[in-house]
Design an enzyme around this catalytic site. Structure first.
Site: not given
Ligand code: IPM
Ligand code: MN
Length: 352
Positions: A142, A189, A221, A245, A249
């Protein structure tokens, strides 16, 4: 106690879910005799529109002055489909994380007994899941050097980590593991990436300082697969920025709705609390977004930023009650009545 809280509502449904969290916090403050000083500030597309910058200096000053930051969501579709946009709302979020030194993103995943059948995963797989990701938040791909060469035909994003960055994140992981089941998983990884080998080497060297903690090292993975197969085999997981990240999710699916999961970003200077979901632009202004992830983020704030555990428990209890009684927004209501964002907030306030 006087609580100075910076309030960054942001974009899309951000202002709506923040509004409900504020109502809940104010009700908790009244009940437990606290005084909250809300310090609103601009961020995201809203800030670009107002002052041309997604994380203005004034906002940073307010965050520094506050004891904690409560954050809604960031992102606007008008920037998503325009790769040439010079400023994007997301840059505000990254800048804020960096400038506030928020290097550890705490993302819990747990199940709610009353919602277990909302998850697309089978009950027997997910029952009892209670895990926490500690995602590194101010390093890695990032923040590495990025750019184009060959007249724009080649693009690169460098992934860089220092031993110091790994150590400070891993330390939080070991400490958190000590307060839980003393199980830590380092996700990397290391079979391919040099940064991952540095992670593994650094964490291995720290094991001797925490003899009670059992550490496992797993490739990202494989974790992506095991996370939905045997989520309750995990407790604390530490990982770098991009892996974290993606995996967080994925993990949110276990709980049944992204609209439920809170998070905290902690560092040296300050602490920020936000739902893990995004700005959900299609729902903006419709009063349909689930406010619970933000309300639960406020609960994390009471506990972690102010050490007010009873207040945090009171919020969690009333959220559980609303779920059990079906006072939920459309993402969770199924065939039953869907309540509005504001109706859920009002119900929580009445029941506090
Ligand atoms: C999160 C989001 C952010 C990230 C984006 C919006 C930049 O997806 O907080 O997980 O990738 O960190
Ligand atoms: Mn995210």
């Amino acid at each position: 106690m006087k609580l100075n809280i910076a309030l960054l509502a942001g974009d899309g449904i951000g202002p709506e879910v923040i509004n409900e969290a504020v109502k809940v916090c104010d009700a908790i403050a009244t009940k437990f005799n606290h005084e909250i000083n809300w310090m609103p500030a601009l961020t995201g597309a809203a800030a670009i529109d107002a002052v041309g910058e997604p994380y203005p200096d004034e906002t940073h000053e307010i965050c520094l002055k506050a004891d904690a930051v409560l954050f809604g969501a960031i992102g606007h579709p008008k920037y998503d489909n325009d790769p040439s946009a010079k400023v994007r709302p997301e840059q505000g979020l990254l800048k804020m994380r960096k400038k506030l030194g928020l290097f550890a993103n705490v993302r819990p995943t747990f199940t709610f007994p009353s919602l277990i059948d909302n998850s697309p995963l089978k009950r027997e797989r997910i029952e009892g899941t209670d895990l926490v990701f500690l995602r590194e938040l101010t390093g890695g791909i990032y923040f590495g050097e990025k750019g184009r060469r060959d007249g724009g035909e080649t693009a690169f994003d460098n992934c860089v980590y220092t031993r110091f960055e790994v150590q400070r994140l891993a330390k939080k992981g070991f400490e958190l593991a000590m307060t839980r089941t003393k199980k830590l998983c380092c996700v990397d990884k290391a079979n391919v990436l040099e940064t991952s080998r540095l992670w593994r080497e650094t964490v291995q060297a720290m094991e001797k300082d925490y003899p009670e903690v059992t550490v496992s090292y797993e490739f990202v993975d494989a974790v992506a697969m095991r996370l939905v197969q045997w989520p309750n085999s995990y407790d604390v997981l530490i990982t770098e920025n991009l892996f974290g990240d993606i995996l967080t999710d994925e993990a949110s699916v276990i709980s049944g709705s992204m609209g439920l999961m809170p998070s905290a970003s902690v560092g040296t200077e300050n602490q920020l609390f936000e739902p893990i979901h995004g700005s959900y632009p299609q729902a903006t202004g419709l009063d349909i977004a689930n406010p619970l992830a933000t309300v639960l983020s406020a609960a994390m704030m009471f506990e972690m930023a102010f050490n007010l555990k009873e207040e945090a428990e009171a919020i969690k209890a009333v959220v559980n009650k609303s779920l059990a009684e079906g006072i939920v927004t459309e993402d969770l209501s199924g065939k039953n009545k869907a309540y509005k964002t504001s109706e859920v907030g009002n119900w929580l306030v009445e029941n506090i």
